[in-house]
Scaffold this motif. Structure first.
Motif, PDB file in Angstrom:
ATOM      1  N   ILE A  28      -5.702  80.063  23.026  1.00 60.65           N
ATOM      2  CA  ILE A  28      -5.023  79.471  21.880  1.00 60.65           C
ATOM      3  C   ILE A  28      -5.208  80.371  20.671  1.00 60.65           C
ATOM      4  O   ILE A  28      -6.333  80.572  20.196  1.00 60.65           O
ATOM      5  N   THR A  29      -4.110  80.928  20.171  1.00 55.78           N
ATOM      6  CA  THR A  29      -4.151  81.789  19.005  1.00 55.78           C
ATOM      7  C   THR A  29      -3.520  81.060  17.816  1.00 55.78           C
ATOM      8  O   THR A  29      -3.288  79.855  17.866  1.00 55.78           O
ATOM      9  N   LYS A  30      -3.226  81.781  16.761  1.00 57.95           N
ATOM     10  CA  LYS A  30      -2.722  81.157  15.540  1.00 57.95           C
ATOM     11  C   LYS A  30      -1.408  80.421  15.772  1.00 57.95           C
ATOM     12  O   LYS A  30      -1.242  79.281  15.355  1.00 57.95           O
ATOM     13  N   HIS A 128      -1.054  67.872  20.849  1.00 61.46           N
ATOM     14  CA  HIS A 128      -0.671  67.306  19.554  1.00 61.46           C
ATOM     15  C   HIS A 128      -1.246  68.157  18.425  1.00 61.46           C
ATOM     16  O   HIS A 128      -2.456  68.368  18.346  1.00 61.46           O
ATOM     17  N   GLU A 129      -0.358  68.630  17.556  1.00 62.56           N
ATOM     18  CA  GLU A 129      -0.794  69.461  16.433  1.00 62.56           C
ATOM     19  C   GLU A 129      -0.531  68.746  15.119  1.00 62.56           C
ATOM     20  O   GLU A 129       0.557  68.212  14.882  1.00 62.56           O
ATOM     21  N   GLU A 130      -1.563  68.703  14.272  1.00 61.25           N
ATOM     22  CA  GLU A 130      -1.438  68.178  12.923  1.00 61.25           C
ATOM     23  C   GLU A 130      -1.739  69.303  11.942  1.00 61.25           C
ATOM     24  O   GLU A 130      -2.046  70.427  12.353  1.00 61.25           O
ATOM     25  N   ILE A 131      -1.649  69.004  10.644  1.00 58.67           N
ATOM     26  CA  ILE A 131      -1.825  70.053   9.653  1.00 58.67           C
ATOM     27  C   ILE A 131      -3.241  70.637   9.688  1.00 58.67           C
ATOM     28  O   ILE A 131      -3.453  71.806   9.393  1.00 58.67           O
ATOM     29  N   ASP A 132      -4.220  69.805  10.108  1.00 55.94           N
ATOM     30  CA  ASP A 132      -5.597  70.275  10.059  1.00 55.94           C
ATOM     31  C   ASP A 132      -6.289  70.318  11.413  1.00 55.94           C
ATOM     32  O   ASP A 132      -7.469  70.635  11.496  1.00 55.94           O
ATOM     33  N   LYS A 133      -5.573  70.000  12.506  1.00 52.18           N
ATOM     34  CA  LYS A 133      -6.237  70.023  13.814  1.00 52.18           C
ATOM     35  C   LYS A 133      -5.230  70.167  14.947  1.00 52.18           C
ATOM     36  O   LYS A 133      -4.026  69.972  14.774  1.00 52.18           O
ATOM     37  N   LEU A 134      -5.752  70.512  16.128  1.00 46.86           N
ATOM     38  CA  LEU A 134      -4.975  70.623  17.357  1.00 46.86           C
ATOM     39  C   LEU A 134      -5.721  69.861  18.444  1.00 46.86           C
ATOM     40  O   LEU A 134      -6.926  70.059  18.634  1.00 46.86           O
ATOM     41  N   GLU A 162     -11.371  82.637  14.407  1.00 51.26           N
ATOM     42  CA  GLU A 162     -10.914  82.850  13.037  1.00 51.26           C
ATOM     43  C   GLU A 162      -9.925  81.768  12.615  1.00 51.26           C
ATOM     44  O   GLU A 162      -9.664  81.588  11.425  1.00 51.26           O
ATOM     45  N   ILE A 163      -9.361  81.073  13.597  1.00 49.09           N
ATOM     46  CA  ILE A 163      -8.330  80.077  13.310  1.00 49.09           C
ATOM     47  C   ILE A 163      -8.835  78.654  13.552  1.00 49.09           C
ATOM     48  O   ILE A 163      -8.469  77.725  12.842  1.00 49.09           O
ATOM     49  N   TYR A 164      -9.694  78.474  14.583  1.00 53.07           N
ATOM     50  CA  TYR A 164     -10.127  77.135  14.977  1.00 53.07           C
ATOM     51  C   TYR A 164     -11.646  77.057  15.090  1.00 53.07           C
ATOM     52  O   TYR A 164     -12.323  78.054  15.344  1.00 53.07           O
ATOM     53  N   GLU A 165     -12.152  75.840  14.931  1.00 53.50           N
ATOM     54  CA  GLU A 165     -13.536  75.546  15.255  1.00 53.50           C
ATOM     55  C   GLU A 165     -13.577  74.215  15.990  1.00 53.50           C
ATOM     56  O   GLU A 165     -12.710  73.350  15.805  1.00 53.50           O
ATOM     57  N   LEU A 166     -14.578  74.053  16.837  1.00 56.99           N
ATOM     58  CA  LEU A 166     -14.661  72.865  17.682  1.00 56.99           C
ATOM     59  C   LEU A 166     -14.941  71.613  16.866  1.00 56.99           C
ATOM     60  O   LEU A 166     -15.843  71.584  16.038  1.00 56.99           O
ATOM     61  N   ASN A 167     -14.157  70.578  17.143  1.00 55.81           N
ATOM     62  CA  ASN A 167     -14.428  69.246  16.610  1.00 55.81           C
ATOM     63  C   ASN A 167     -15.080  68.392  17.687  1.00 55.81           C
ATOM     64  O   ASN A 167     -16.131  67.798  17.478  1.00 55.81           O
ATOM     65  N   TYR A 168     -14.425  68.346  18.903  1.00 53.75           N
ATOM     66  CA  TYR A 168     -14.981  67.562  20.006  1.00 53.75           C
ATOM     67  C   TYR A 168     -14.429  68.086  21.322  1.00 53.75           C
ATOM     68  O   TYR A 168     -13.272  68.510  21.411  1.00 53.75           O
ATOM     69  N   THR A 169     -15.272  68.062  22.363  1.00 54.22           N
ATOM     70  CA  THR A 169     -14.834  68.335  23.717  1.00 54.22           C
ATOM     71  C   THR A 169     -15.698  67.560  24.691  1.00 54.22           C
ATOM     72  O   THR A 169     -16.859  67.249  24.387  1.00 54.22           O
ATOM     73  N   ASN A 170     -15.141  67.237  25.854  1.00 51.32           N
ATOM     74  CA  ASN A 170     -15.910  66.488  26.849  1.00 51.32           C
ATOM     75  C   ASN A 170     -16.519  67.390  27.914  1.00 51.32           C
ATOM     76  O   ASN A 170     -17.074  66.903  28.892  1.00 51.32           O
ATOM     77  N   THR A 171     -16.429  68.711  27.726  1.00 54.32           N
ATOM     78  CA  THR A 171     -17.091  69.614  28.667  1.00 54.32           C
ATOM     79  C   THR A 171     -18.432  70.058  28.106  1.00 54.32           C
ATOM     80  O   THR A 171     -18.612  70.172  26.887  1.00 54.32           O
ATOM     81  N   SER A 172     -19.368  70.309  29.004  1.00 59.24           N
ATOM     82  CA  SER A 172     -20.673  70.841  28.593  1.00 59.24           C
ATOM     83  C   SER A 172     -20.765  72.330  28.870  1.00 59.24           C
ATOM     84  O   SER A 172     -21.779  72.955  28.567  1.00 59.24           O
ATOM     85  N   SER A 173     -19.695  72.888  29.454  1.00 60.94           N
ATOM     86  CA  SER A 173     -19.685  74.308  29.798  1.00 60.94           C
ATOM     87  C   SER A 173     -18.966  75.089  28.708  1.00 60.94           C
ATOM     88  O   SER A 173     -17.734  75.128  28.653  1.00 60.94           O
ATOM     89  N   ILE A 174     -19.766  75.691  27.811  1.00 63.77           N
ATOM     90  CA  ILE A 174     -19.211  76.433  26.680  1.00 63.77           C
ATOM     91  C   ILE A 174     -19.863  77.808  26.636  1.00 63.77           C
ATOM     92  O   ILE A 174     -21.084  77.926  26.649  1.00 63.77           O
ATOM     93  N   LEU A 195     -10.025  68.279  24.276  1.00 65.34           N
ATOM     94  CA  LEU A 195     -10.429  69.345  23.370  1.00 65.34           C
ATOM     95  C   LEU A 195      -9.746  69.109  22.025  1.00 65.34           C
ATOM     96  O   LEU A 195      -8.518  69.131  21.927  1.00 65.34           O
ATOM     97  N   THR A 196     -10.553  68.852  20.995  1.00 63.73           N
ATOM     98  CA  THR A 196     -10.045  68.677  19.638  1.00 63.73           C
ATOM     99  C   THR A 196     -10.576  69.809  18.769  1.00 63.73           C
ATOM    100  O   THR A 196     -11.787  70.023  18.697  1.00 63.73           O
ATOM    101  N   LEU A 197      -9.655  70.523  18.119  1.00 60.22           N
ATOM    102  CA  LEU A 197     -10.024  71.685  17.312  1.00 60.22           C
ATOM    103  C   LEU A 197      -9.640  71.467  15.856  1.00 60.22           C
ATOM    104  O   LEU A 197      -8.533  70.991  15.560  1.00 60.22           O
ATOM    105  N   ASN A 198     -10.542  71.793  14.954  1.00 57.20           N
ATOM    106  CA  ASN A 198     -10.216  71.814  13.532  1.00 57.20           C
ATOM    107  C   ASN A 198      -9.618  73.169  13.189  1.00 57.20           C
ATOM    108  O   ASN A 198     -10.103  74.205  13.641  1.00 57.20           O
TER     109      ASN A 198
END
Length: 258
Positions: A28-30, A128-134, A162-174, A195-198
């Protein structure tokens, strides 16, 4: 828009291959989502290399829904590409007992929900994409509940830090900026991907993350105060120098008069 009923054949080619392994990767890029599917398929007692090659030499559309100049296109022969239809870039590598195939395609973010491969793996997916999250969220059930040809698949989602940071995910493998899910027979009816990204910045490079906003506002306030203090000190120095200069000038004038 008419939905073309060829999803079964896409699943057959990419998924239901005895002795094969599948790794599904998205980046996932910009502005885009890059899709890469790696399939390794081995010969079996009832499946020759020619059988494998014939399967993967077929051409299937990239999207579940597609039209050309306002009209749906019916495809009956998948051995050749059809003008007006988009396809994955496909490469093949041969080895002694099978083939490795790689499929690549880059979607804009508002196109990705219509990916054939994504629909082949999960019956339902929300992008689903919003102005502040994906937000990416799939159904709990995946294709392994319906197909007996192999036991697992690996899903990798990589984000641009540079574009996203993690808000929430249900995986423990990061691993750094890659999130991984392993699908198997045990979780085929409960293999949901969340996967929810800010967003850190938007298309105009404006900071959207609330924490980043606060930090930026604090830095801005500090900078303004520092500038005001500097200006005040500079004015005070100028006044002191002016007063001293006037005193010295007056003193010299009085000395001359005397």
């Amino acid at each position: 828009m008419k939905k073309v009923k060829i999803l079964f054949w896409v699943i057959l080619v990419l998924i239901t291959c005895t002795g094969c392994s599948v790794e599904y990767n998205i980046n996932i890029t910009k502005n885009n989502i890059e899709e890469v599917i790696n399939v390794t398929d081995y010969i079996t007692s009832n499946r020759t290399k020619s059988d494998i090659l014939n399967h993967y030499n077929m051409w299937y559309p990239t999207f579940v829904n597609f039209i050309e100049e306002g009209e749906s296109i019916e495809i009956e022969d998948f051995t050749e590409k059809v003008d007006g239809i988009k396809y994955h870039d496909k490469t093949i590598k041969e080895f002694s007992n099978g083939y490795n195939y790689t499929y690549k395609y880059t979607y804009s973010k508002d196109e990705y929900y219509d990916s054939y491969v994504l629909a082949s793996i999960f019956p339902e997916t929300t992008v689903h994409e919003e102005i502040d999250k994906l937000v990416i969220r799939t159904s709990k059930e995946n294709f392994l509940c319906s197909y007996e040809y192999f036991d697992s698949a690996k899903i990798n989602i990589t984000i641009d830090p540079e574009i996203y940071e993690l808000n929430y995910t249900n995986t423990s493998s990061i691993n750094n900026n890659t999130y991984t899910w392993i699908l198997n027979r045990n979780n085929c009816s409960d293999g949901e991907i969340i996967l929810t990204l800010n967003k850190i910045i938007d298309n105009d490079n404006d900071i959207l993350n609330p924490n980043k906003k606060n930090e930026n506002n604090e830095e801005s306030i500090i900078s303004k105060y520092a500038l005001h203090i500097f200006c005040g000190i500079l004015i005070l120095i100028i006044l002191v120098v002016y007063i001293l200069f006037k005193k010295i000038k007056n003193k010299n004038t009085n000395s001359i008069d005397d």
